[in-house]
Motif scaffolding. Structure first.
Motif, PDB file in Angstrom:
ATOM      1  N   LEU A  28       0.926  -1.108  -0.035  1.00  0.00           N
ATOM      2  CA  LEU A  28       0.054   0.001   0.154  1.00  0.00           C
ATOM      3  C   LEU A  28       0.963   1.176   0.025  1.00  0.00           C
ATOM      4  N   TYR A  29       1.908   1.234   0.822  1.00  0.00           N
ATOM      5  CA  TYR A  29       2.706   2.467   0.835  1.00  0.00           C
ATOM      6  C   TYR A  29       3.675   2.507  -0.436  1.00  0.00           C
ATOM      7  N   PHE A  30       3.921   1.395  -1.068  1.00  0.00           N
ATOM      8  CA  PHE A  30       4.857   1.649  -2.160  1.00  0.00           C
ATOM      9  C   PHE A  30       3.884   1.948  -3.412  1.00  0.00           C
ATOM     10  N   LYS A  31       2.636   1.692  -3.276  1.00  0.00           N
ATOM     11  CA  LYS A  31       1.421   2.062  -4.299  1.00  0.00           C
ATOM     12  C   LYS A  31       1.550   3.829  -4.129  1.00  0.00           C
ATOM     13  N   THR A  32       1.656   4.512  -3.048  1.00  0.00           N
ATOM     14  CA  THR A  32       1.608   5.759  -2.912  1.00  0.00           C
ATOM     15  C   THR A  32       2.687   6.448  -3.764  1.00  0.00           C
TER      16      THR A  32
END
Length: 124
Positions: A28-32
């Motif tokens: 999820l943070y990589f998606k950001t």
């Protein structure tokens, strides 16, 4: 109640849920990060090429409807960017692991099954 708690604990331990949860949170943070690269760098460049200030504005009118090709291009660029970035990450990770150690050589599954069959035939 204690039995249910024990079953729940076994369920959590069996599926390695903690490792999966950590992986999902990191994703999820990589998606950001990927979204920021797309929205801040790649998509504005493509929008400038088409001469439109808004990427979604790229398209054409058909009667009263607006066909937004920009949304399709946005989805394609996003997919390709994420796929390429993941490819680079996996490639770097595999390179950092070094050469894979070969598994201990031994008889294959077919060899073992053949040996068992031969022993069963010999005992009959």
């Amino acid at each position: 109640m204690k039995n249910m708690i024990a079953e729940f604990k076994a369920f959590i331990d069996k599926g390695d849920v903690v490792t999966i949860a950590v992986g999902l949170i990191l994703a999820l943070y990589f998606k950001t990060i990927v979204d920021a690269i797309l929205e801040g760098v790649i998509l504005p460049i493509i929008s400038a090429i088409f001469g439109e200030p808004n990427f979604a504005a790229i398209g054409f009118d058909v009667g009263d409807a607006f066909i937004s090709i920009g949304l399709v291009i946005n989805a394609l660029v996003s997919f390709l960017a994420v796929a390429f970035i993941l490819f680079l990450l996996v490639k770097a990770y595999n390179k950092s692991k070094g050469p894979e150690e070969e598994e201990a050589s031994g008889p294959s599954e077919v060899d073992l099954l053949t040996e068992i069959r031969d022993q069963l035939r010999a005992n009959n």
